[in-house]
Design a protein around this motif. Structure first.
Motif, PDB file in Angstrom:
ATOM      1  N   ASP A 187     -33.861  80.977  60.440  1.00  0.00           N
ATOM      2  CA  ASP A 187     -35.172  81.505  60.807  1.00  0.00           C
ATOM      3  C   ASP A 187     -35.499  82.779  60.026  1.00  0.00           C
ATOM      4  O   ASP A 187     -34.619  83.614  59.764  1.00  0.00           O
ATOM      5  N   ILE A 188     -36.778  82.915  59.680  1.00  0.00           N
ATOM      6  CA  ILE A 188     -37.294  84.118  59.041  1.00  0.00           C
ATOM      7  C   ILE A 188     -38.201  84.811  60.063  1.00  0.00           C
ATOM      8  O   ILE A 188     -39.160  84.199  60.547  1.00  0.00           O
ATOM      9  N   PRO A 189     -37.946  86.085  60.403  1.00  0.00           N
ATOM     10  CA  PRO A 189     -38.792  86.760  61.398  1.00  0.00           C
ATOM     11  C   PRO A 189     -40.217  86.959  60.878  1.00  0.00           C
ATOM     12  O   PRO A 189     -40.455  86.947  59.662  1.00  0.00           O
ATOM     13  N   PRO A 190     -41.176  87.142  61.781  1.00  0.00           N
ATOM     14  CA  PRO A 190     -42.543  87.442  61.344  1.00  0.00           C
ATOM     15  C   PRO A 190     -42.607  88.688  60.457  1.00  0.00           C
ATOM     16  O   PRO A 190     -41.740  89.562  60.530  1.00  0.00           O
ATOM     17  N   TYR A 191     -43.617  88.749  59.604  1.00  0.00           N
ATOM     18  CA  TYR A 191     -43.874  89.902  58.735  1.00  0.00           C
ATOM     19  C   TYR A 191     -42.686  90.219  57.833  1.00  0.00           C
ATOM     20  O   TYR A 191     -42.320  91.379  57.656  1.00  0.00           O
ATOM     21  N   SER A 192     -42.101  89.180  57.250  1.00  0.00           N
ATOM     22  CA  SER A 192     -40.920  89.363  56.394  1.00  0.00           C
ATOM     23  C   SER A 192     -41.198  88.903  54.977  1.00  0.00           C
ATOM     24  O   SER A 192     -42.043  88.040  54.731  1.00  0.00           O
ATOM     25  N   VAL A 193     -40.457  89.468  54.034  1.00  0.00           N
ATOM     26  CA  VAL A 193     -40.368  88.950  52.674  1.00  0.00           C
ATOM     27  C   VAL A 193     -38.922  88.498  52.478  1.00  0.00           C
ATOM     28  O   VAL A 193     -37.982  89.286  52.679  1.00  0.00           O
ATOM     29  N   ALA A 194     -38.727  87.236  52.131  1.00  0.00           N
ATOM     30  CA  ALA A 194     -37.379  86.683  52.000  1.00  0.00           C
ATOM     31  C   ALA A 194     -37.225  86.009  50.639  1.00  0.00           C
ATOM     32  O   ALA A 194     -38.155  85.353  50.152  1.00  0.00           O
ATOM     33  N   VAL A 195     -36.064  86.168  50.027  1.00  0.00           N
ATOM     34  CA  VAL A 195     -35.777  85.549  48.733  1.00  0.00           C
ATOM     35  C   VAL A 195     -34.315  85.133  48.691  1.00  0.00           C
ATOM     36  O   VAL A 195     -33.484  85.605  49.464  1.00  0.00           O
ATOM     37  N   GLY A 196     -33.993  84.217  47.759  1.00  0.00           N
ATOM     38  CA  GLY A 196     -32.606  83.899  47.472  1.00  0.00           C
ATOM     39  C   GLY A 196     -32.144  82.559  47.983  1.00  0.00           C
ATOM     40  O   GLY A 196     -32.866  81.819  48.633  1.00  0.00           O
ATOM     41  N   VAL A 197     -30.877  82.255  47.661  1.00  0.00           N
ATOM     42  CA  VAL A 197     -30.224  81.012  48.052  1.00  0.00           C
ATOM     43  C   VAL A 197     -28.886  81.372  48.696  1.00  0.00           C
ATOM     44  O   VAL A 197     -27.941  81.715  47.996  1.00  0.00           O
ATOM     45  N   PRO A 198     -28.789  81.349  50.023  1.00  0.00           N
ATOM     46  CA  PRO A 198     -29.862  81.078  50.978  1.00  0.00           C
ATOM     47  C   PRO A 198     -30.806  82.267  51.092  1.00  0.00           C
ATOM     48  O   PRO A 198     -30.445  83.394  50.728  1.00  0.00           O
ATOM     49  N   ALA A 199     -32.012  82.029  51.590  1.00  0.00           N
ATOM     50  CA  ALA A 199     -33.022  83.089  51.680  1.00  0.00           C
ATOM     51  C   ALA A 199     -32.582  84.181  52.658  1.00  0.00           C
ATOM     52  O   ALA A 199     -32.110  83.893  53.763  1.00  0.00           O
ATOM     53  N   LYS A 200     -32.758  85.441  52.218  1.00  0.00           N
ATOM     54  CA  LYS A 200     -32.460  86.590  53.076  1.00  0.00           C
ATOM     55  C   LYS A 200     -33.661  87.532  53.063  1.00  0.00           C
ATOM     56  O   LYS A 200     -34.344  87.670  52.051  1.00  0.00           O
ATOM     57  N   VAL A 201     -33.873  88.164  54.205  1.00  0.00           N
ATOM     58  CA  VAL A 201     -35.005  89.085  54.313  1.00  0.00           C
ATOM     59  C   VAL A 201     -34.682  90.369  53.542  1.00  0.00           C
ATOM     60  O   VAL A 201     -33.638  90.991  53.750  1.00  0.00           O
ATOM     61  N   ILE A 202     -35.590  90.751  52.635  1.00  0.00           N
ATOM     62  CA  ILE A 202     -35.392  91.975  51.852  1.00  0.00           C
ATOM     63  C   ILE A 202     -36.406  93.052  52.213  1.00  0.00           C
ATOM     64  O   ILE A 202     -36.259  94.212  51.795  1.00  0.00           O
ATOM     65  N   LYS A 203     -37.428  92.675  53.025  1.00  0.00           N
ATOM     66  CA  LYS A 203     -38.457  93.650  53.356  1.00  0.00           C
ATOM     67  C   LYS A 203     -39.197  93.192  54.590  1.00  0.00           C
ATOM     68  O   LYS A 203     -39.399  92.002  54.802  1.00  0.00           O
ATOM     69  N   GLN A 204     -39.583  94.158  55.425  1.00  0.00           N
ATOM     70  CA  GLN A 204     -40.453  93.900  56.560  1.00  0.00           C
ATOM     71  C   GLN A 204     -41.800  94.557  56.298  1.00  0.00           C
ATOM     72  O   GLN A 204     -41.863  95.675  55.778  1.00  0.00           O
ATOM     73  N   THR A 205     -42.884  93.844  56.604  1.00  0.00           N
ATOM     74  CA  THR A 205     -44.208  94.403  56.443  1.00  0.00           C
ATOM     75  C   THR A 205     -44.813  94.680  57.805  1.00  0.00           C
ATOM     76  O   THR A 205     -44.297  94.232  58.831  1.00  0.00           O
ATOM     77  N   THR A 206     -45.921  95.397  57.817  1.00  0.00           N
ATOM     78  CA  THR A 206     -46.525  95.771  59.089  1.00  0.00           C
ATOM     79  C   THR A 206     -47.898  95.193  59.307  1.00  0.00           C
ATOM     80  O   THR A 206     -48.491  95.335  60.357  1.00  0.00           O
ATOM     81  N   GLY A 207     -48.431  94.503  58.283  1.00  0.00           N
ATOM     82  CA  GLY A 207     -49.773  93.962  58.402  1.00  0.00           C
ATOM     83  C   GLY A 207     -49.830  92.546  57.872  1.00  0.00           C
ATOM     84  O   GLY A 207     -48.816  91.938  57.539  1.00  0.00           O
ATOM     85  N   VAL A 208     -51.057  92.013  57.792  1.00  0.00           N
ATOM     86  CA  VAL A 208     -51.250  90.648  57.281  1.00  0.00           C
ATOM     87  C   VAL A 208     -50.880  90.607  55.827  1.00  0.00           C
ATOM     88  O   VAL A 208     -51.252  91.472  55.044  1.00  0.00           O
ATOM     89  N   VAL A 209     -50.127  89.538  55.435  1.00  0.00           N
ATOM     90  CA  VAL A 209     -49.705  89.382  54.049  1.00  0.00           C
ATOM     91  C   VAL A 209     -50.911  89.170  53.173  1.00  0.00           C
ATOM     92  O   VAL A 209     -51.790  88.385  53.491  1.00  0.00           O
TER      93      VAL A 209
END
Length: 209
Positions: A187-209
């Motif tokens: 699962d990827i949490p809301p407001y996240s930026v995820a990349v990679g194999v397997p995907a990992k969250v590298i950043k959390q945002t606070t607004g609409v993408v």
């Protein structure tokens, strides 16, 4: 599928499915409501689109299906719903291989060229999602106990880059971005930026993408 619906589906798709626009688009808009469970207004279906199990497909208003889209819903009690102003770009392939599967694509969402989606688990895509070319969304997985069908949910306002793979049992939270070529296994949490194999969250945002 009863025999009459099957014959009507095959006859109309064979007769007018390959006619190029503008004539073909007008004919399909006029006659395809006979084969779909629901077809809204101003639907545009280009030449070369293939449908199996069209009586289980519900299409909203102003939907666009571009050349060579292929939808296979021959499984029992399975359904596909396309919301208003959805666009399936060229070569999108949706294949349901199990019974009681729901594919639901929300309003204003876009699937890029050659996106591939497959059951038997259900796949729910929210509103205003952008799924880039050659992404694979696979609601099935081979595990030690057999084939899983937990399903996949992609919530509203998500962007998936080109070539992303999303595996069974995953939820991608709303307003998230998944980088090109990533493989989403958890699962990827809301407001996240995820990349990679397997995907990992590298950043959390606070607004609409």
């Amino acid at each position: 599928m009863n025999r009459w619906r099957l014959l009507t589906e095959r006859f109309l798709i064979s007769l007018i499915g390959g006619i190029p626009r503008p004539l073909g688009a007008h004919l399909r808009r006029g006659f395809y409501p006979l084969i779909f469970a629901q077809m809204g207004r101003s639907v545009h279906i280009q030449a070369g689109c293939e449908f199996i199990g069209s009586q289980s497909i519900e299409i909203g208003d102003e939907v666009r299906l571009l050349r060579d889209v292929r939808i296979n819903l021959k499984a029992n009690r399975s359904r596909l719903r396309l919301g208003n102003e959805v666009c399936l770009d060229r070569g999108v392939d949706i294949n349901v291989a199990g019974d009681d599967c729901l594919i639901d694509i929300g309003d204003h969402s876009y699937l890029g060229p050659y996106v591939c989606m497959a059951g038997p688990g259900s796949i729910i895509i929210g509103k205003n999602c952008m799924i880039a070319s050659q992404t694979g969304i696979y609601a099935n997985n081979h595990r030690s106990y057999g084939l899983s069908r937990e399903g996949i949910t992609i919530e509203d306002n998500c962007w998936l880059g080109s070539g992303v793979k999303v595996l069974d049992g995953v939820t991608i939270g709303r307003n998230s971005v998944v980088g090109a070529g990533s493989v989403v296994t958890k699962d990827i949490p809301p407001y996240s930026v995820a990349v990679g194999v397997p995907a990992k969250v590298i950043k959390q945002t606070t607004g609409v993408v």
